[in-house]
Design a protein around this motif. Structure first.
Motif, short mmCIF file in Angstrom:
data_model
loop_
_atom_site.label_atom_id
_atom_site.label_comp_id
_atom_site.label_asym_id
_atom_site.label_seq_id
_atom_site.Cartn_x
_atom_site.Cartn_y
_atom_site.Cartn_z
N PHE A 113 8.52 39.40 45.92
CA PHE A 113 8.68 40.63 45.15
C PHE A 113 10.02 41.27 45.45
O PHE A 113 10.59 41.09 46.53
N GLY A 114 10.51 42.03 44.49
CA GLY A 114 11.78 42.72 44.69
C GLY A 114 12.15 43.49 43.45
O GLY A 114 11.29 43.91 42.68
N HIS A 115 13.45 43.66 43.25
CA HIS A 115 13.89 44.39 42.06
C HIS A 115 15.24 43.88 41.57
O HIS A 115 16.17 43.75 42.36
N PRO A 116 15.33 43.59 40.26
CA PRO A 116 16.60 43.20 39.67
C PRO A 116 17.42 44.41 39.26
O PRO A 116 16.92 45.54 39.21
N GLY A 117 18.68 44.15 38.93
CA GLY A 117 19.55 45.17 38.37
C GLY A 117 20.22 44.62 37.12
O GLY A 117 20.52 43.43 37.05
N ALA A 118 20.47 45.50 36.16
CA ALA A 118 21.10 45.06 34.91
C ALA A 118 22.39 44.31 35.20
O ALA A 118 23.22 44.75 35.99
N GLY A 119 22.50 43.16 34.59
CA GLY A 119 23.71 42.37 34.78
C GLY A 119 23.57 41.23 35.74
O GLY A 119 24.43 40.36 35.81
N GLY A 120 22.47 41.21 36.53
CA GLY A 120 22.24 40.06 37.38
C GLY A 120 22.04 40.33 38.86
O GLY A 120 21.74 39.41 39.62
N ALA A 121 22.22 41.57 39.32
CA ALA A 121 21.98 41.86 40.73
C ALA A 121 20.50 41.71 41.06
O ALA A 121 19.63 41.91 40.20
N LEU A 122 20.21 41.38 42.31
CA LEU A 122 18.81 41.15 42.71
C LEU A 122 18.66 41.31 44.21
O LEU A 122 19.55 40.96 44.98
N GLY A 123 17.50 41.81 44.61
CA GLY A 123 17.08 41.77 46.00
C GLY A 123 15.61 41.47 46.04
O GLY A 123 14.84 42.03 45.24
N PHE A 124 15.17 40.56 46.93
CA PHE A 124 13.73 40.28 47.01
C PHE A 124 13.34 39.84 48.40
O PHE A 124 14.17 39.41 49.20
N ALA A 125 12.03 39.96 48.65
CA ALA A 125 11.42 39.52 49.91
C ALA A 125 10.35 38.49 49.62
O ALA A 125 9.59 38.62 48.66
N ASP A 126 10.28 37.49 50.47
CA ASP A 126 9.25 36.45 50.41
C ASP A 126 8.57 36.40 51.77
O ASP A 126 9.00 35.67 52.67
N PRO A 127 7.53 37.22 51.97
CA PRO A 127 6.91 37.31 53.30
C PRO A 127 6.29 36.01 53.79
O PRO A 127 6.31 35.73 54.99
N GLU A 128 5.75 35.20 52.88
CA GLU A 128 5.11 33.96 53.32
C GLU A 128 6.13 33.00 53.93
O GLU A 128 5.84 32.31 54.91
N ASN A 129 7.33 32.96 53.37
CA ASN A 129 8.38 32.09 53.90
C ASN A 129 9.38 32.82 54.78
O ASN A 129 10.36 32.23 55.23
N GLU A 176 22.35 32.89 34.66
CA GLU A 176 22.35 31.59 35.32
C GLU A 176 22.94 31.62 36.72
O GLU A 176 22.55 30.83 37.58
N ARG A 177 23.87 32.54 36.99
CA ARG A 177 24.47 32.58 38.32
C ARG A 177 23.46 33.01 39.37
O ARG A 177 23.34 32.41 40.44
N CYS A 178 22.70 34.06 39.06
CA CYS A 178 21.68 34.54 40.00
C CYS A 178 20.57 33.51 40.19
O CYS A 178 20.16 33.22 41.30
N LYS A 179 20.11 32.95 39.07
CA LYS A 179 19.01 31.98 39.16
C LYS A 179 19.43 30.76 39.96
O LYS A 179 18.65 30.23 40.77
N ALA A 180 20.66 30.29 39.76
CA ALA A 180 21.12 29.12 40.51
C ALA A 180 21.12 29.37 42.01
O ALA A 180 20.75 28.51 42.81
N LEU A 181 21.53 30.59 42.40
CA LEU A 181 21.55 30.93 43.82
C LEU A 181 20.13 31.05 44.38
O LEU A 181 19.83 30.55 45.47
N SER A 182 19.26 31.74 43.64
CA SER A 182 17.88 31.89 44.10
C SER A 182 17.20 30.53 44.24
O SER A 182 16.51 30.26 45.23
N ASP A 183 17.41 29.66 43.26
CA ASP A 183 16.84 28.32 43.34
C ASP A 183 17.39 27.54 44.53
O ASP A 183 16.66 26.79 45.20
N ALA A 184 18.68 27.73 44.81
CA ALA A 184 19.33 26.98 45.89
C ALA A 184 18.75 27.33 47.26
O ALA A 184 18.74 26.50 48.17
N VAL A 185 18.27 28.57 47.42
CA VAL A 185 17.68 28.98 48.69
C VAL A 185 16.52 28.08 49.05
O VAL A 185 16.31 27.70 50.21
N TYR A 186 15.75 27.69 48.04
CA TYR A 186 14.53 26.91 48.27
C TYR A 186 14.75 25.42 48.08
O TYR A 186 13.86 24.63 48.41
#
Length: 373
Positions: free
Chosen positions: A327-343, A362-372
């Motif tokens: 869970f977290g919160h996005p920002g218009a334009g692509g900013a994002l912050g989130f927490a994944d307590p299970e991991n 696509e820039r944000c999604k590529a980074l988020s996907d890369a974490v996992y």
């Protein structure tokens, strides 16, 4: 121009961050990842201005737009955690002026879940967004768009005022002061509403994108988003307007960077405590991220998955890795912050160039996907 560090286990994030500049048009940005309470990715690069005269540095901050709504929600939940707010009580119990125009029975839970129908501040004059007292008076007089609880929507323009005023009524401090004294300060996180607290040379420019749905619709008062954001003062460059960097509009003018936002979410990924600083309990975190609706938002007509003041992981609009409970919160334009307590992972991305479309791009999604990956 890319600087910072990336632990070997997360080197794929570093590769994607570099690829964003080479292949996806990134202009200036930062990305950060915490795992098990430790900063494992902290990278930045590009330029802090459109003219490309100021390099993005380790302490550059930028307006991260609606990421600030998640911070306002966190402040409310901290008061819930302390027993000062009961989410099942009417908002008017804490804020008497709220209890008019059909809002008498709206509970805190209904409000923070985006089910109150208070999408607009129609009683506020055009451009009144930085006048807190005027905005609160307008919201007190505002009629809900639907019977409270009947429908749901992302309260794009109003959530920051509604949650911020609830904090002020209960705690006595304004939401910007509460955030600074109870969250950002103790965690040494470089994040706050506006940017008056920072050296102006540290503030990067937001680069608008004419293909951003939010950018286009908020400027057109014939749209629902345009009606909602009518209260924002008109400006040719409102994202970088001096008022944006000095006033209080917690729905949109939180300034920080990936490292600072990831650090705040790292506490939430660690059961609510990081480096001895306690924000909330694990039980409160589970209440914060309990799903309240998953469907078409009555404000944006986009499909969202929503909790209590936060977005939940949803691959198209809010990509947060592989855990559906992130869970977290996005920002218009692509900013994002989130927490994944299970991991035990926290992530944030703070770009200057707004993405296209209505999601995080696509820039944000590529980074988020890369974490996992």
């Amino acid at each position: 121009m890319i600087e910072g560090h990336c632990d070997p286990d997360f080197e794929n994030v570093g590769r994607v961050f570099r690829a964003n500049f080479l292949e996806r048009g990134e202009q200036g940005a930062a990305v950060a990842v915490y795992r098990d309470g430790r900063l494992v990715v902290d990278m930045w690069g590009g330029w802090a201005d459109a003219a490309k005269t100021r390099p993005w540095t380790s302490d550059t901050i930028i307006c991260m737009m609606s990421v600030g709504k998640g911070m306002a929600a966190l402040c409310v939940w901290m008061l819930v955690d302390r027993g000062l707010i009961d989410i099942d009580r009417p908002v008017a119990h804490y804020w008497p002026g709220f209890g008019q125009a059909g809002k008498e029975g709206i509970t805190v839970a209904t409000l923070i879940a985006g089910k109150a129908g208070l999408l607009y501040a129609d009683h506020a004059p055009d451009g009144a967004g930085y006048d807190w007292a005027t905005m609160i008076d307008a919201l007190e007089r505002q009629e809900p768009e639907w019977a409270p609880g009947k429908d749901h929507a992302y309260h794009s323009a109003t959530a920051g005022y509604l949650l911020g005023e609830l904090v002020r009524r209960v705690d006595g401090r304004t939401v910007d002061r509460f955030l600074a004294e109870e969250v950002s300060g103790p965690l040494h996180a470089d994040y706050g509403y506006g940017a008056a607290w920072a050296d102006p040379d540290r503030v990067a420019d937001v680069l608008p994108n004419c293909n951003s749905h939010t950018f286009v619709q908020t400027r057109d008062q014939s749209t629902k988003l345009g009606r909602a954001w009518r209260m924002r003062p008109q400006s040719d460059d409102h994202y970088n307007d001096p008022r944006m960097r000095s006033g209080l509009m917690p729905s949109t003018n939180g300034h920080g960077n990936a490292r600072s936002v990831a650090r705040i979410y790292a506490a939430l990924a660690q059961g609510g405590t990081l480096d001895g600083v306690r924000l909330v309990s694990p039980e409160t975190i589970d209440r914060m991220r309990a799903e309240t609706w998953f469907g078409t938002c009555a404000m944006t007509d986009r499909t969202f998955r929503y909790a209590h003041g936060f977005f939940l992981n949803e691959p198209l609009m809010s990509p947060m890795g592989t855990n559906p409970r992130a869970f977290g919160h996005p920002g218009a334009g692509g900013a994002l912050g989130f927490a994944d307590p299970e991991n035990r992972i926290a992530f944030s991305y703070s770009p200057s160039l707004m993405c296209e479309g209505g999601g995080l791009g696509e820039r944000c999604k590529a980074l988020s996907d890369a974490v996992y990956a």
